[in-house]
Design an enzyme around this catalytic site. Structure first.
Site, PDB file in Angstrom:
ATOM      1  N   CYS A  80      60.090  18.720 -28.618  1.00 56.58           N
ATOM      2  CA  CYS A  80      60.306  18.716 -27.241  1.00 56.58           C
ATOM      3  C   CYS A  80      58.989  18.893 -26.105  1.00 56.58           C
ATOM      4  CB  CYS A  80      61.577  19.448 -26.573  1.00 56.58           C
ATOM      5  SG  CYS A  80      63.040  19.031 -27.312  1.00 56.58           S
ATOM      6  N   CYS A 198      74.822  19.346 -20.673  1.00 55.92           N
ATOM      7  CA  CYS A 198      73.865  18.864 -21.648  1.00 55.92           C
ATOM      8  C   CYS A 198      72.847  17.783 -21.186  1.00 55.92           C
ATOM      9  CB  CYS A 198      74.497  18.201 -22.940  1.00 55.92           C
ATOM     10  SG  CYS A 198      75.901  19.333 -23.596  1.00 55.92           S
ATOM     11  N   HIS A 323      65.909  13.694 -20.427  1.00 61.58           N
ATOM     12  CA  HIS A 323      65.011  14.320 -21.432  1.00 61.58           C
ATOM     13  C   HIS A 323      64.682  13.489 -22.659  1.00 61.58           C
ATOM     14  CE1 HIS A 323      63.118  17.542 -23.914  1.00 61.58           C
ATOM     15  NE2 HIS A 323      64.345  17.697 -24.477  1.00 61.58           N
TER      16      HIS A 323
END
Lengths: 379, 136
Positions: A80, A198, A323
């Site tokens: 990430c 989330c 994301h």
């Protein structure tokens, strides 16, 4: 060491693009950054391209598509933190004097995995035994709530704030506001996390053009200076570790502040790695925006909302903006540069002069996280 | 007369990190560095404390303390759902990532190791070590 500035940024709205390949996700962001900078694309001397799951030679594919290949291109994988790590490589290349103008790319296509949790490497012991990223953060949340007496309702305030910000961001994947009740009533993923705690899965791309300060002054009317560029890895600890305080970010923050001569009190706006609700509270504390255990109180006070003392994730963060893992770090830089230039529209943090980005990740056994990269910018 | 073939037994998911004796008693086998004596789980070929390469099998304490856990509803198809997973801290300093059994778990519980079925795929049940609450 030469000073480095951002002279151009661009991104595509984060979202689901199942019919677009990663090359075609990437080039529009690069073209947008070049246009934003106003420079001739041939001034770019090197490219640092981050993707976690995009495969080999993604930087070459994107630059080739634009007819701009034939220069040094380095592909960076750091989970990430892939494009925030690419950013650190780009800053190093310019500050060392090796190149005076470089391009940083972050790009990811997660829809190719067809939904579900982010696929992890089964070579890893804990992953082979069943660990997922939501479960890892869920254990942090359980322990944090246990140790500090924080309620799930308070933790659920993080996605409420970030969805509100995302609703103001045309580049965000999730643009609908949600209430605490809606967050808590959404589908259970890994207790205590419901779906809305989330980050969503999705695709995206972002790009940044960096130049030496001397070149920036010549080519740009509105350069944003890089005050700190930090990259580290987690420390391996096979035994006990405190999951409520992320070793890698605590150490990274301390080193970043030392490097820049700045402190948490100097930061006007920040984008931090809120992959799950609890993460943002833990990072308030890791950066020293509040003491240990007081993250929920800081959130509840409104200090981290737009208009508060230290607005966090005005873009909507990972929870709302999205994301696409390897694109996240670069997109955080895009947001902070826009904030410092006063170009953030309805989500503008008024008068922001100093901004920070923080991307961390990599779920591997024995580590808090695999990688963490922090940048500070000043106009 | 030909002897009956031994039943095909599938290795535990965790390989030789789990030993089960004739009485059915489960034991985790980690590593102990011959140079610096640090104990880790699982056993790996090189010591992260001193880079020593003589890592001997070492039985781990059978009981530990539940540090954190989650009841997981979304994970790969092969896992039994809900999937209870957590970290157990052992008195020798090792932290073990493990599946858990029981629906009355709480942080701080004393838990003990056993063998259990944690999932199923096309080859049949998947077995591994599990921890469950000690009833006293």
């Amino acid at each position: 060491m030469k000073g480095v500035s951002v002279i151009g940024v661009g991104m595509i709205p984060f979202g689901k693009y199942p019919d677009t390949n990663i090359t075609d996700l990437g080039w529009p962001a690069v073209k947008a950054a070049i246009k934003d900078s106003g420079i001739d694309a041939r001034r770019i001397r090197a490219v640092y391209s981050g993707t976690a799951r995009g495969g080999a030679m993604v930087g070459q594919r994107i630059m080739g598509r634009l007819g701009l290949a034939g220069l040094p291109i380095v592909n960076v994988e750091n989970a990430c933190s892939s494009s925030s790590s690419a950013m650190a490589q780009g800053v190093m290349a310019v500050s060392s004097g090796a190149h005076d103008v470089v391009l940083v790319i972050g790009v990811e296509k997660l829809t190719k995995f067809g939904g579900g949790t982010l696929p992890l490497d089964e070579d890893d012991w804990e992953v082979r035994l069943g660990l997922t990223m939501p479960a890892l953060y869920a254990m942090r949340a359980q322990r944090y709530m246990h140790d500090y007496g924080v309620s799930l309702k308070e933790v659920a305030g993080v996605p409420v704030k970030n969805r509100k910000n995302g609703a103001l961001n045309p580049d965000a994947q999730m643009r609908k506001e949600v209430s605490v009740d809606e967050v808590l009533a959404s589908r259970m993923i890994a207790a205590p996390f419901t779906l809305l705690q989330c980050c969503p899965t999705g695709d995206g791309a972002a790009a940044i053009i960096l130049a030496s300060n001397a070149v920036a002054r010549e080519l740009s009317t509105d350069p944003i200076e890089v005050r700190a560029s930090h990259l580290t890895s987690g420390r391996f600890m096979s035994g006990f570790r405190d999951m409520t305080s992320p070793e890698i970010t605590v150490r990274g923050a301390r080193e970043t502040f030392e490097e820049s001569g700045l402190g948490p009190e100097d930061i006007d706006v920040a984008e931090v790695h809120d992959a799950f609700s609890i993460a943002e509270l833990i990072y308030y504390e890791a950066f020293g925006f509040c003491p240990r255990g007081e993250g929920a109180a800081l959130l509840n006070s409104g200090a981290t909302s737009i208009g508060g003392r230290i607005p966090i994730n005005p873009s909507g963060g990972l929870l709302a903006k999205g994301h696409p893992v390897g694109a996240t770090g670069a997109a955080q830089v895009v947001e902070i540069v826009r904030q410092l230039r006063g170009q953030a529209g309805a989500r503008q943090v008024e008068g922001a002069k100093v901004g920070m980005t923080h991307a961390t990740g990599g779920g591997i056994s024995g580590f808090d996280h695999g990688a963490c990269s922090i940048h500070i910018f000043q106009r | 007369m030909a002897e009956a073939a031994a039943p095909l037994t599938r290795p535990h998911l965790c390989g030789d990190a789990l030993e089960v004796d004739a009485s059915g008693r489960a034991m985790l086998i980690g590593g102990r560095c011959a140079d610096c004596r640090s104990e880790t789980f699982p056993r790996v070929p090189v010591c992260a404390s001193c880079m020593g390469e003589t890592i001997r099998p070492q039985a781990m304490p059978r009981e530990g303390t539940l540090y954190a856990f989650s009841v997981v509803h979304v994970a790969a198809k092969k896992w039994k759902k809900p999937m209870r997973i957590g970290y157990v801290d052992l008195p020798n300093g090792a932290r073990v990532f493990t599946h858990l059994e029981g629906d009355d778990l709480a942080i701080g519980d004393t838990v003990e190791v056993d063998v259990g079925t944690v999932g199923e795929d096309e080859e049949g049940p998947i077995t591994s070590f599990v921890f469950r609450k000690v009833k006293r």
